[in-house]
Each structure stands twice: as structure tokens, then as C-alpha cells.
Design a protein around this motif. Sequence first.
Motif, mmCIF file in Angstrom:
data_model
loop_
_atom_site.group_PDB
_atom_site.id
_atom_site.type_symbol
_atom_site.label_atom_id
_atom_site.label_comp_id
_atom_site.label_asym_id
_atom_site.label_seq_id
_atom_site.Cartn_x
_atom_site.Cartn_y
_atom_site.Cartn_z
ATOM 1 N N LYS A 145 -1.885 -3.890 -4.241
ATOM 2 C CA LYS A 145 -0.672 -4.683 -4.358
ATOM 3 C C LYS A 145 0.551 -3.793 -4.162
ATOM 4 O O LYS A 145 0.481 -2.576 -4.318
ATOM 5 N N GLY B 188 3.985 -10.455 9.909
ATOM 6 C CA GLY B 188 3.029 -10.487 8.809
ATOM 7 C C GLY B 188 2.039 -11.621 8.931
ATOM 8 O O GLY B 188 0.847 -11.448 8.669
ATOM 9 N N MET B 189 2.525 -12.801 9.333
ATOM 10 C CA MET B 189 1.631 -13.929 9.538
ATOM 11 C C MET B 189 0.689 -13.662 10.709
ATOM 12 O O MET B 189 -0.511 -13.939 10.629
ATOM 13 N N ALA C 252 -1.850 -11.099 9.613
ATOM 14 C CA ALA C 252 -2.502 -11.398 8.336
ATOM 15 C C ALA C 252 -2.432 -10.205 7.395
ATOM 16 O O ALA C 252 -3.442 -9.717 6.887
ATOM 17 N N LEU C 253 -1.182 -9.737 7.142
ATOM 18 C CA LEU C 253 -0.954 -8.593 6.269
ATOM 19 C C LEU C 253 0.005 -8.980 5.146
ATOM 20 O O LEU C 253 0.924 -9.778 5.360
ATOM 21 N N PRO C 254 -0.181 -8.414 3.943
ATOM 22 C CA PRO C 254 0.748 -8.699 2.848
ATOM 23 C C PRO C 254 2.174 -8.332 3.244
ATOM 24 O O PRO C 254 2.449 -7.197 3.633
ATOM 25 N N THR C 255 3.078 -9.291 3.130
ATOM 26 C CA THR C 255 4.445 -9.124 3.631
ATOM 27 C C THR C 255 5.451 -9.606 2.582
ATOM 28 O O THR C 255 5.293 -10.688 2.020
ATOM 29 N N ASN D 157 -2.475 -18.234 8.140
ATOM 30 C CA ASN D 157 -2.089 -16.931 7.586
ATOM 31 C C ASN D 157 -0.687 -16.906 6.969
ATOM 32 O O ASN D 157 -0.186 -15.821 6.656
ATOM 33 N N TRP E 165 0.022 -14.948 3.527
ATOM 34 C CA TRP E 165 0.226 -13.505 3.405
ATOM 35 C C TRP E 165 1.697 -13.160 3.175
ATOM 36 O O TRP E 165 2.020 -12.027 2.792
ATOM 37 N N GLY F 190 5.651 -18.885 4.819
ATOM 38 C CA GLY F 190 5.088 -18.387 3.579
ATOM 39 C C GLY F 190 5.775 -18.947 2.350
ATOM 40 O O GLY F 190 6.542 -19.910 2.412
ATOM 41 N N TRP G 103 2.996 -8.042 -4.959
ATOM 42 C CA TRP G 103 2.447 -8.922 -3.935
ATOM 43 C C TRP G 103 1.318 -8.215 -3.185
ATOM 44 O O TRP G 103 1.468 -7.040 -2.880
ATOM 45 N N PRO G 104 0.203 -8.886 -2.942
ATOM 46 C CA PRO G 104 -0.162 -10.248 -3.347
ATOM 47 C C PRO G 104 -0.341 -10.337 -4.862
ATOM 48 O O PRO G 104 -0.603 -9.341 -5.514
#
Length: 213
Positions: A3, A121-122, A125-128, A145, A148, A173, A211-212
Amino acid sequence: MGKLSLLYAARMVSETYAGTNTSDIDTSIDVAGVQAVYLKNGTLVIPGTNELSDWFDFNLNIGGVTQPESHGFEVVPGDSGAIWHAGFLEHAQMVYMFAKGVRPKFIVGHSLGAASAQIVGMSLALPTIAFASPQTCRSRHRLPNEGWVMNVCRIDDPVCHMPPQLLGFRTIGSRYWLRPDELDTDEDHKIHNYEELLKLKRIKDRVPTSWPT
């Protein structure tokens, strides 16, 4: 993957603007008005508007005469079929090519960089985490996605309300609103005042601290 603390994310953006994290940078780009830095800790930081040309090349992109359906903001379809603010998508496409090469663990953006961060990020598919993020998309249906991406916005930040939701624009998001009061920092779009609000207990009680989640 772990995170990322929201407060630490805001600090990384502040240090990028100030240029005080040069020893933490692995690699970076500065091409056609698009800047992004990849830090040694695996975070891709995308700063916001820092040149006059950014307003004309990316932020405004007004094309209402030739595109009546855009309501004054030029829009274009993306690969997913979604309709995007044209300037934000153009910026994001350049960051995306850089991001694919460095393969970050996290993405953090502010302002124009937050618009770009939402899309990149979408797509990857990465934590943004997107601070002070404008509204980038005009597609009503939820896209793959989107989960994310997290947007952190001050209710008194005009950038977070543009382009207007009444014209069909929205963020990608989840979105958390920070509500300052008279004892908090002055109204300001700068990342520093976001950072200060995130330190307050009443904000921590309402907004995820990392986050996440």
C-alpha cells in the motif's frame, strides 16, 4: 504489491515540484511539455501544469465550434471506446509510453498530472492516487480497471469541478472530498495544502490513509 500512504504520496509530489528529490529519481521524461519522474521506490510521479503552454496544449483544448457535442471542450474516443477530454488523453498517452517501459508499482499525479494518472493507472491496472484531479471522461458506463484509481479533491478547488459534470464529464475511479474549514489551510490548488489537510485527524477519519485500502 503493498500500500501507499496518501500523505507520503502527496509529499513525493511536493518534492518533485521543489526538485528536492533528485537523488531519489531513477529516470524521468520531459518531452513536449509532458513531465514525469520514476522514483527508485517504484513510484511514477506525474506533476501538473508548470508551463504556460500546458494550458493551451492540454488543459483547455477548447474545440466547441468544430465539435458541438463537446460543449466547448474537445473530446476524442480512446482505445477502450470511452470519450476523453482530448488534451488530457494526449498528455496521458505520452506518459503511458514511458510508464510501460519503467513498470511502476504505484502512480501518483497532481492537477494535469492527476488527469493523466487516472487514464494511465486504469490502462495499466496499477494503484493510482490522483490529487486535485479534473474530470477526464465523458463515458457514463464504468470502465475496466477503474477500481485501481483513487482521486483526492478539495471541495473548494475549482480544478476538481472542471470540465463541468453538467456537461457529462466525470473522474475515473473513486473520489474522496476534503472539506477545509476556517481553521485549515487557505483555498489553494497547490499540493502543499492537500498535504496539510491530510495530516488532520478529522480528515483521516473520513478518507483512507493508504491506497489500496
